[in-house]
Scaffold this active site. Structure first.
Site, mmCIF file in Angstrom:
data_model
loop_
_atom_site.group_PDB
_atom_site.id
_atom_site.type_symbol
_atom_site.label_atom_id
_atom_site.label_comp_id
_atom_site.label_asym_id
_atom_site.label_seq_id
_atom_site.Cartn_x
_atom_site.Cartn_y
_atom_site.Cartn_z
ATOM 1 N N CYS A 65 -29.973 19.924 -27.464
ATOM 2 C CA CYS A 65 -28.472 20.119 -26.777
ATOM 3 C C CYS A 65 -28.436 21.283 -26.269
ATOM 4 O O CYS A 65 -28.609 22.335 -26.895
ATOM 5 C CB CYS A 65 -27.725 19.744 -28.012
ATOM 6 S SG CYS A 65 -25.998 19.921 -27.370
ATOM 7 N N CYS B 9 -22.344 18.244 -20.895
ATOM 8 C CA CYS B 9 -23.581 18.048 -21.562
ATOM 9 C C CYS B 9 -24.696 18.925 -20.696
ATOM 10 O O CYS B 9 -25.026 18.945 -19.710
ATOM 11 C CB CYS B 9 -24.243 16.543 -21.287
ATOM 12 S SG CYS B 9 -25.758 16.314 -21.888
#
Length: 267
Positions: free
Chosen positions: A73, A197
């Site tokens: 991530c 994101c």
């Protein structure tokens, strides 16, 4: 178990951070999901443990909000670097840490955090879209009218399609407006649209460069619902990218304690 936690966000992508240097925290999938629940828990897109790792400043262990151990991530990596800096780790705001996809470097300066991503050596064309791995798998598609798209419905359909049913994929829709790339992302593991994101905007920037859409060769500005990010990189050949950096703001939001047994039972 009474758990001390910290809440961080990077351009609206929010995370629960836990200091597990003592190695005492062990959470089950259901407990992670309960802590990340928007109504019954703390609420977050994901949860991270900061742990000790020989040869590194720390190790990042990342869970999606569904409680599953996840792939890399990007915004999470930036937030955990800021967390490590506030814990007094690293050297002058510089960090080397280990994540699920390998080693990463990070630079913290105030509330701006830069994260070095893994090199990308392949971008697949899938007809009217592209697929690549920037630490997590990403489907990227150019669209018009991005602001009005039903990203959840369209993203979920692609994420669960036969082509990606085994592993799943994150789905990014991008539109170039002026010198800025606008991106909206449906994230697997969250199973919703997130405000930002990091690995997704990295994927979008590389696709923009590979297709000649980016207005500059080595830097792309990315606008997400939660704010602006920047991706810089170097490129050799058409699809070989290295020295990739994801850059942008990250903030500590709040901290507290929570009884995990109570949260899990409510769930």
């Amino acid at each position: 178990m009474l758990l001390s936690f910290y809440k961080y966000q990077g351009t609206g992508n929010d995370f629960i951070l836990l200091d597990n240097r003592a190695g005492a925290i062990q959470l089950q999938k259901e407990e992670v999901a309960a802590l990340c629940h928007r109504r019954l828990g703390i609420g977050a897109d994901g949860l991270m443990l900061l742990e000790l790792m020989p040869g590194y400043d720390f190790k990042m262990v990342y869970y999606n909000s569904d409680g599953q151990i996840s792939s890399m991530c990007g915004n999470g990596g930036r937030c955990i670097a800021l967390f490590a800096n506030q814990l007094g780790l690293g050297s002058n705001g510089r960090f080397n840490f280990l994540a699920v996809d390998g080693p990463h470097e990070a630079i913290v300066s105030g509330d701006r955090v830069e994260l070095r991503m893994q090199d990308v050596k392949r971008i697949e064309s899938t007809g009217d879209a592209f697929f690549l791995d920037t630490g997590s798998p990403h489907y990227v598609k150019f669209v018009t009218g991005l602001a009005k798209m039903d990203v959840v419905s369209e993203g979920r359909a692609i994420r669960n399609s036969a082509a990606y049913s085994e592993e799943g994929t994150n789905v990014n829709f991008m539109e170039v407006i002026g010198d800025t790339i606008h991106v909206r992302t449906y994230e697997r593991g969250v199973e919703e649209e997130t405000w930002s994101c990091g690995t997704g905007v990295t994927a979008a920037a590389l696709v923009a460069s590979a297709t000649g859409t980016a207005t500059t060769r080595n830097t792309c500005k990315i606008q997400t619902a939660g704010g602006e990010l920047e991706v810089s990189f170097e490129r050799v050949l058409e699809q070989n990218f290295y020295n990739i950096w994801l850059k942008g703001p990250a903030l500590a939001v709040f901290s507290g304690t929570i009884e995990t047994d109570h949260v899990y039972k409510r769930e």
